[in-house]
Write an enzyme that holds these catalytic residues in place. Structure first.
Site: not given
Ligand code: NAD
Length: 504
Positions: A189, A265, A300, A398
């Site tokens: 997804k 992650e 991230c 963050e």
């Molecule tokens: P997010 O957690 O909002 O979304 C990530 C994914 O989770 C998306 O596909 C989203 O649709 C899904 N999601 C959102 N709500 C959900 C729920 N209630 N149930 C199941 N799935 C759900 O994060 P974002 O805003 O898309 O990305 C930014 C975040 O990602 C930041 O916190 C960043 O640090 C992190 N990130 C971490 C890494 C790493 O390798 N550690 C890499 C890139 C980004």
């Protein structure tokens, strides 16, 4: 060299795939629902995309399990999986411009980044896992002479992958390359903000020879499709990259469903620690600017905190301000731009909210405003605060935007303690010309990656991931395979005279 008008012309020819890819074919969501994906540089709708929900996830998982059980991928000789994944890497290279444009249009990422980092990096990572897969050996355990116990790596079955929008194609590849290489089926997804490159990837994978059902791509909203993946009893493991808050939800989904493995992650608040003996302050300033303003701070492991020795703080802050002032914030399709927009209106409002709150807690050094240009895109100035106390929200939380929090320290012990006080532990950087100090501090920092005299060092050959609330999974390197395989022991009993030794 292409210029902005060349890329604009090429962008007009891009035809985004907008339906889900399930069991080897594009298909609408079962109820026909769609959602809009928006170009962050203009605020305009790029495409209406299938809005998958639980019923669609169920369809994809059924196809994935059927494919896994049939064995044409899961039990294929490793050389076959290698050939198909290498063919996919080649297809990514053949369609590099199109994939780069999709991530630039959908994710607001600079075309100079998507063409040089995201797309070639994705092909290279896929190739690396493809080439690894026929070089992996199991083990023979040191049993007594009468017995033979072998330890083999077994594919798990069906893997769910849920990824964010900041590196849309690359985050997908980080998960699916190792998962597919060892024989799993994958239900991916992509983030709702940037689903387009993953949909094209699924089509290219089918063309490369991946059997139907082995890779399905389901665009959808987090609380719908994402949650359905987290809760599905037919999924054996979820590999998640995203925020800490949503990562915690996946642990709950697993606990309340089938206890699937959950690999997280998550977010970070990574610090640069700059000692007075860092000889080349220009290098430090260059790296600090790259560390926080790359991808508009939406990384991230962005180095969003800078702890600098008092004696060099003013000098370094000045050099950072000079470089940030020279950044060209603008159209990501323009190769002259060096910083693009934030991903969405929501993200823009969130980052501006952090900046407003920070004004009361620290001193604004530069930036801080939304940039309104020729379009309604979500552009913002590169921003930094100085004299930021550790209690300030921008020192702890963050922000996921181009906002740097600078503060000073006096002693090495103090710097280490303040970095380690974070609830995150993804990455950190140390700048010093003293090799002993570099070694000492690097060992003391509680993070997944320490970059010495640079920022955000990472490569397919080294594991990437965090500790504490940055998660615990590891992407990249052979260690990523641990997430997607289980160890099986097979014990061949010896002759009646021999008996297994050391049994528990
Ligand atoms: P997010 O957690 O909002 O979304 C990530 C994914 O989770 C998306 O596909 C989203 O649709 C899904 N999601 C959102 N709500 C959900 C729920 N209630 N149930 C199941 N799935 C759900 O994060 P974002 O805003 O898309 O990305 C930014 C975040 O990602 C930041 O916190 C960043 O640090 C992190 N990130 C971490 C890494 C790493 O390798 N550690 C890499 C890139 C980004």
């Amino acid at each position: 060299m292409r210029d902005r008008s060349d890329w604009q012309r090429l962008a007009r020819d891009v035809r985004p795939r907008h339906r889900a890819f399930i069991d080897g074919a594009f298909t609408d969501a079962a109820d026909g629902a769609e959602f809009d994906t928006v170009n962050p540089a203009t605020g305009g709708v790029l495409a209406s995309v299938a809005r998958c929900r639980a019923v669609d996830v169920d369809r994809a998982v059924t196809a994935a399990r059927r494919a896994f059980d049939a064995g044409s991928w899961s039990r294929a000789v490793p050389g076959h999986r290698k050939a198909v994944l290498l063919a996919l890497a080649e297809k990514i290279r053949e369609h590099a411009d199109e994939l780069a444009l999709l991530d630039t249009l959908d994710g607001g990422k600079l075309i100079t980044d998507t063409t040089t980092i995201d797309v070639p990096g994705s092909a290279a990572i896929l190739q690396w896992y493809a080439e690894a897969v026929d070089k992996l050996y199991g083990q023979v355990a040191p049993t007594g002479p009468g017995d033979l116990a072998i330890v083999t790596r077994e594919a798990l079955g069906v893997v769910g992958a849920v990824v964010p929008w900041n590196y849309p194609l690359e985050m997908a590849i980080w998960k699916i390359a190792p998962a597919l290489a060892v024989g799993n089926s994958v239900v991916l997804k992509p983030a709702e903000q940037s689903p387009l490159s993953a949909l094209r990837l699924a089509e290219l994978a089918a063309e490369a020879g991946l059997p139907d059902g082995v890779l399905s791509v389901l665009p959808g909203l987090g609380p719908e499709a994402g949650r359905a993946i987290g809760e599905h009893p037919g999924i054996d493991a979820v590999a998640f990259t995203g925020s800490t808050a949503v990562g915690k939800l996946f642990l709950r989904y697993a606990a309340e469903s089938n206890m699937k493995q959950v690999w997280l992650e998550c977010g970070g608040k990574s610090a640069n620690v700059v000692f007075a003996d860092a000889g080349d302050l220009d290098l430090v300033a260059d790296r600090a600017v790259a560390g926080i303003y790359t991808c508009s701070g939406q990384v991230c492991s962005a180095n969003s905190r800078l702890l600098v020795a008092e004696s060099v703080a003013d000098e370094l802050t000045g050099r950072i301000a000079e470089r940030a002032g020279a950044l060209r914030v603008g159209d990501p399709l323009d190769p002259e731009s060096t910083m693009g927009p934030l991903i969405s209106r929501r993200q823009l409002d969130g980052v501006l909210g952090h900046i407003e709150a920070a004004r009361a807690e620290a001193r604004l050094a530069f930036g801080g405003r939304r940039l309104l240009g020729e379009t309604d895109g979500y552009f913002i100035e590169p921003t930094a605060f100085v004299d930021v106390p550790d209690t300030a929200a921008i020192a702890r939380d963050e922000v996921f935007g181009p906002v740097l929090a600078i503060s000073t320290f006096r002693t090495e012990e103090e710097a280490i303690a303040r970095v380690n006080a974070s609830r995150y532990g993804l990455a950190a950087s140390v700048f010093t010309d003293d090799i002993h100090r570099a070694h000492r501090v690097a060992r003391a920092l509680q993070v997944g990656t320490v970059s010495v005299n640079t920022v955000d060092a990472l490569d397919v050959t080294t594991p990437f991931g965090g500790v504490k609330q940055s998660g615990y999974g590891r992407d990249l390197s052979l260690h990523a395979l641990d997430k997607f395989t289980s160890l099986k022991t097979t014990w061949f009993a010896g002759s009646p005279q021999g008996s297994p030794e050391g049994r528990a």
